[in-house]
Each structure stands twice: as C-alpha cells, then as structure tokens.
Design a protein around this motif. Structure first.
Motif, PDB file in Angstrom:
ATOM      1  N   ALA A  57       0.864  -1.179   0.000  1.00 33.66           N
ATOM      2  CA  ALA A  57       0.000   0.000   0.000  1.00 33.66           C
ATOM      3  C   ALA A  57       0.900   1.228   0.000  1.00 33.66           C
ATOM      4  CB  ALA A  57      -0.908  -0.001   1.221  1.00 33.66           C
ATOM      5  N   TYR A  58       0.499   2.227  -0.764  1.00 32.30           N
ATOM      6  CA  TYR A  58       1.293   3.448  -0.892  1.00 32.30           C
ATOM      7  C   TYR A  58       0.417   4.678  -0.719  1.00 32.30           C
ATOM      8  CZ  TYR A  58       5.051   0.708  -3.063  1.00 32.30           C
ATOM      9  OH  TYR A  58       6.043  -0.196  -3.316  1.00 32.30           O
ATOM     10  N   ALA A  59       1.002   5.732  -0.174  1.00 31.33           N
ATOM     11  CA  ALA A  59       0.348   7.025  -0.203  1.00 31.33           C
ATOM     12  C   ALA A  59       0.290   7.503  -1.642  1.00 31.33           C
ATOM     13  CB  ALA A  59       1.129   8.028   0.652  1.00 31.33           C
ATOM     14  N   GLU A  60      -0.778   8.189  -1.994  1.00 27.84           N
ATOM     15  CA  GLU A  60      -0.911   8.669  -3.375  1.00 27.84           C
ATOM     16  C   GLU A  60       0.258   9.546  -3.786  1.00 27.84           C
ATOM     17  OE1 GLU A  60      -4.032   6.600  -4.745  1.00 27.84           O
ATOM     18  OE2 GLU A  60      -3.044   8.188  -5.890  1.00 27.84           O
ATOM     19  N   SER A  61       0.764  10.304  -2.853  1.00 24.29           N
ATOM     20  CA  SER A  61       1.814  11.280  -3.166  1.00 24.29           C
ATOM     21  C   SER A  61       3.152  10.631  -3.531  1.00 24.29           C
ATOM     22  CB  SER A  61       2.013  12.220  -1.978  1.00 24.29           C
ATOM     23  OG  SER A  61       2.388  11.488  -0.826  1.00 24.29           O
ATOM     24  N   VAL A  62       3.321   9.339  -3.228  1.00 17.36           N
ATOM     25  CA  VAL A  62       4.606   8.696  -3.506  1.00 17.36           C
ATOM     26  C   VAL A  62       4.503   7.590  -4.553  1.00 17.36           C
ATOM     27  CG1 VAL A  62       5.328   9.197  -1.142  1.00 17.36           C
ATOM     28  CG2 VAL A  62       4.486   6.903  -1.715  1.00 17.36           C
ATOM     29  N   LYS A  63       3.302   7.290  -5.002  1.00 18.83           N
ATOM     30  CA  LYS A  63       3.134   6.230  -5.996  1.00 18.83           C
ATOM     31  C   LYS A  63       3.944   6.541  -7.245  1.00 18.83           C
ATOM     32  CE  LYS A  63      -1.402   4.343  -4.748  1.00 18.83           C
ATOM     33  NZ  LYS A  63      -2.823   4.192  -5.159  1.00 18.83           N
ATOM     34  N   GLY A  64       4.635   5.514  -7.735  1.00 18.89           N
ATOM     35  CA  GLY A  64       5.458   5.685  -8.920  1.00 18.89           C
ATOM     36  C   GLY A  64       6.846   6.217  -8.636  1.00 18.89           C
ATOM     37  N   ARG A  65       7.087   6.678  -7.425  1.00 15.07           N
ATOM     38  CA  ARG A  65       8.413   7.203  -7.067  1.00 15.07           C
ATOM     39  C   ARG A  65       9.091   6.354  -5.989  1.00 15.07           C
ATOM     40  NH1 ARG A  65       8.820  12.029  -4.636  1.00 15.07           N
ATOM     41  NH2 ARG A  65       6.773  11.929  -3.642  1.00 15.07           N
ATOM     42  N   PHE A  66       8.310   5.845  -5.067  1.00 14.22           N
ATOM     43  CA  PHE A  66       8.834   5.053  -3.953  1.00 14.22           C
ATOM     44  C   PHE A  66       8.471   3.582  -4.141  1.00 14.22           C
ATOM     45  CE2 PHE A  66       8.790   8.564  -0.426  1.00 14.22           C
ATOM     46  CZ  PHE A  66       9.475   9.419  -1.285  1.00 14.22           C
ATOM     47  N   THR A  67       9.361   2.720  -3.677  1.00 13.01           N
ATOM     48  CA  THR A  67       9.104   1.287  -3.717  1.00 13.01           C
ATOM     49  C   THR A  67       9.464   0.669  -2.375  1.00 13.01           C
ATOM     50  OG1 THR A  67       9.620   1.196  -6.079  1.00 13.01           O
ATOM     51  CG2 THR A  67       9.606  -0.882  -4.879  1.00 13.01           C
ATOM     52  N   VAL A  68       8.520  -0.048  -1.805  1.00 14.33           N
ATOM     53  CA  VAL A  68       8.762  -0.739  -0.545  1.00 14.33           C
ATOM     54  C   VAL A  68       9.001  -2.223  -0.847  1.00 14.33           C
ATOM     55  CG1 VAL A  68       6.301  -1.178  -0.088  1.00 14.33           C
ATOM     56  CG2 VAL A  68       7.937  -1.108   1.818  1.00 14.33           C
ATOM     57  N   SER A  69       9.965  -2.799  -0.142  1.00 14.37           N
ATOM     58  CA  SER A  69      10.273  -4.209  -0.327  1.00 14.37           C
ATOM     59  C   SER A  69      10.575  -4.827   1.032  1.00 14.37           C
ATOM     60  CB  SER A  69      11.455  -4.397  -1.279  1.00 14.37           C
ATOM     61  OG  SER A  69      12.600  -3.731  -0.787  1.00 14.37           O
ATOM     62  N   ARG A  70      10.477  -6.143   1.083  1.00 13.53           N
ATOM     63  CA  ARG A  70      10.634  -6.820   2.368  1.00 13.53           C
ATOM     64  C   ARG A  70      11.354  -8.143   2.185  1.00 13.53           C
ATOM     65  NH1 ARG A  70       5.659  -8.523   6.487  1.00 13.53           N
ATOM     66  NH2 ARG A  70       6.926  -9.718   7.943  1.00 13.53           N
ATOM     67  N   ASP A  71      12.231  -8.422   3.106  1.00  7.63           N
ATOM     68  CA  ASP A  71      12.860  -9.729   3.201  1.00  7.63           C
ATOM     69  C   ASP A  71      12.268 -10.402   4.429  1.00  7.63           C
ATOM     70  OD1 ASP A  71      14.437 -11.950   3.667  1.00  7.63           O
ATOM     71  OD2 ASP A  71      16.283 -10.952   3.031  1.00  7.63           O
ATOM     72  N   GLY A  72      11.286 -11.232   4.210  1.00  8.33           N
ATOM     73  CA  GLY A  72      10.580 -11.841   5.330  1.00  8.33           C
ATOM     74  C   GLY A  72      11.454 -12.707   6.196  1.00  8.33           C
ATOM     75  N   ALA A  73      12.397 -13.389   5.565  1.00  5.51           N
ATOM     76  CA  ALA A  73      13.268 -14.283   6.321  1.00  5.51           C
ATOM     77  C   ALA A  73      14.119 -13.514   7.315  1.00  5.51           C
ATOM     78  CB  ALA A  73      14.143 -15.082   5.367  1.00  5.51           C
ATOM     79  N   ARG A  74      14.441 -12.291   6.966  1.00  2.00           N
ATOM     80  CA  ARG A  74      15.303 -11.486   7.843  1.00  2.00           C
ATOM     81  C   ARG A  74      14.530 -10.407   8.569  1.00  2.00           C
ATOM     82  NH1 ARG A  74      18.301 -12.871   3.420  1.00  2.00           N
ATOM     83  NH2 ARG A  74      20.383 -13.718   3.815  1.00  2.00           N
ATOM     84  N   ASN A  75      13.226 -10.349   8.363  1.00  2.44           N
ATOM     85  CA  ASN A  75      12.406  -9.299   8.982  1.00  2.44           C
ATOM     86  C   ASN A  75      12.988  -7.912   8.718  1.00  2.44           C
ATOM     87  OD1 ASN A  75      10.271 -10.781   9.922  1.00  2.44           O
ATOM     88  ND2 ASN A  75      11.095 -11.048  11.982  1.00  2.44           N
ATOM     89  N   THR A  76      13.293  -7.666   7.469  1.00  2.00           N
ATOM     90  CA  THR A  76      13.769  -6.334   7.094  1.00  2.00           C
ATOM     91  C   THR A  76      12.820  -5.738   6.061  1.00  2.00           C
ATOM     92  OG1 THR A  76      15.160  -7.180   5.317  1.00  2.00           O
ATOM     93  CG2 THR A  76      16.175  -6.969   7.489  1.00  2.00           C
ATOM     94  N   VAL A  77      12.769  -4.433   6.062  1.00  4.20           N
ATOM     95  CA  VAL A  77      11.974  -3.710   5.077  1.00  4.20           C
ATOM     96  C   VAL A  77      12.809  -2.547   4.569  1.00  4.20           C
ATOM     97  CG1 VAL A  77      10.870  -2.235   6.810  1.00  4.20           C
ATOM     98  CG2 VAL A  77       9.740  -2.627   4.613  1.00  4.20           C
ATOM     99  N   ALA A  78      12.698  -2.280   3.290  1.00  2.00           N
ATOM    100  CA  ALA A  78      13.441  -1.185   2.674  1.00  2.00           C
ATOM    101  C   ALA A  78      12.475  -0.273   1.934  1.00  2.00           C
ATOM    102  CB  ALA A  78      14.498  -1.731   1.726  1.00  2.00           C
TER     103      ALA A  78
END
Length: 114
Positions: A57-78
């Motif tokens: 899920a993204y805020a409208e203001s950042v769609k197309g510019r920001f990307t969120v990703s997750r490594d579930g095995a390591r419990n990290t988010v970028a």
C-alpha cells in the motif's frame, strides 16, 4: 517485544534518490512492515507498507516514485525513494505490526533541498 533499527536517510537534492532500511529484532512472524513520515508541524502519515504476502500500500503522493520491499526471512523492510521532492522532507519512521501490537523505530531524517 520487537525492536526496529533504521538506517539510511540524509540530505539530497530534489530529483535525487535515497534508500531507507529497517531491521526488526527476533524471528517471530510479523504481519506487516512499513514506513510512516512526519513533517514539521504535520501529523504522521503512512508512506508505504508491505504485508507478509507481499501486498503493498502506498500514499498517493509517492506512488510511482517510492518502492517498498521486504525480506521476510530477515524481517527487514526497505524503502527506495526516487525523484525526491522538497515536500518529501520529514522524519521517516519504520513500523511493524505483530500479534496485534504496533512497533516503531526511532525515526530517521530525510531532507530534500530544492
């Protein structure tokens, strides 16, 4: 209890990029992780979140510019932030939801100069 440790952030010119990272302590299942931000004098707002099944899920203001990703095995988010604008300037907070409880990182400053 979950502790969130953030890294990244800093000062960048408009149009530039930054990457934020956050690691959650422990290996227990985390339902969702994400990023919120709070600009000076404004309320904290959702930037982006990612769930255990990789739905995002993204805020409208950042769609197309920001990307969120997750490594579930390591419990990290970028959070990869591109085409940054001065209005993206804020303190960015990592967030995690586990077992019905919400956890927050200490926050990291992102400043975008015009």
């Amino acid at each position: 209890q979950v502790q969130l440790v953030e890294s990244g952030g800093g000062l960048v010119q408009a149009g530039g990029s930054l990457r934020l990272s956050c690691t959650a302590s422990g290996t227990a299942f985390i339902l969702s992780m994400g990023w919120y931000r709070q600009a000076l004098g404004k309320q904290r707002e959702l930037v982006a979140s990612i769930f255990y099944d990789n739905n995002t899920a993204y805020a409208e203001s950042v769609k197309g510019r920001f990307t969120v990703s997750r490594d579930g095995a390591r419990n990290t988010v970028a959070l990869q932030m591109n085409s940054l604008k001065p209005e993206d300037t804020a303190v960015y907070f990592c967030n995690a939801l586990q077992m019905g409880r919400e956890y927050w990182g200490q926050g990291t400053q992102v400043t975008v100069s015009s």
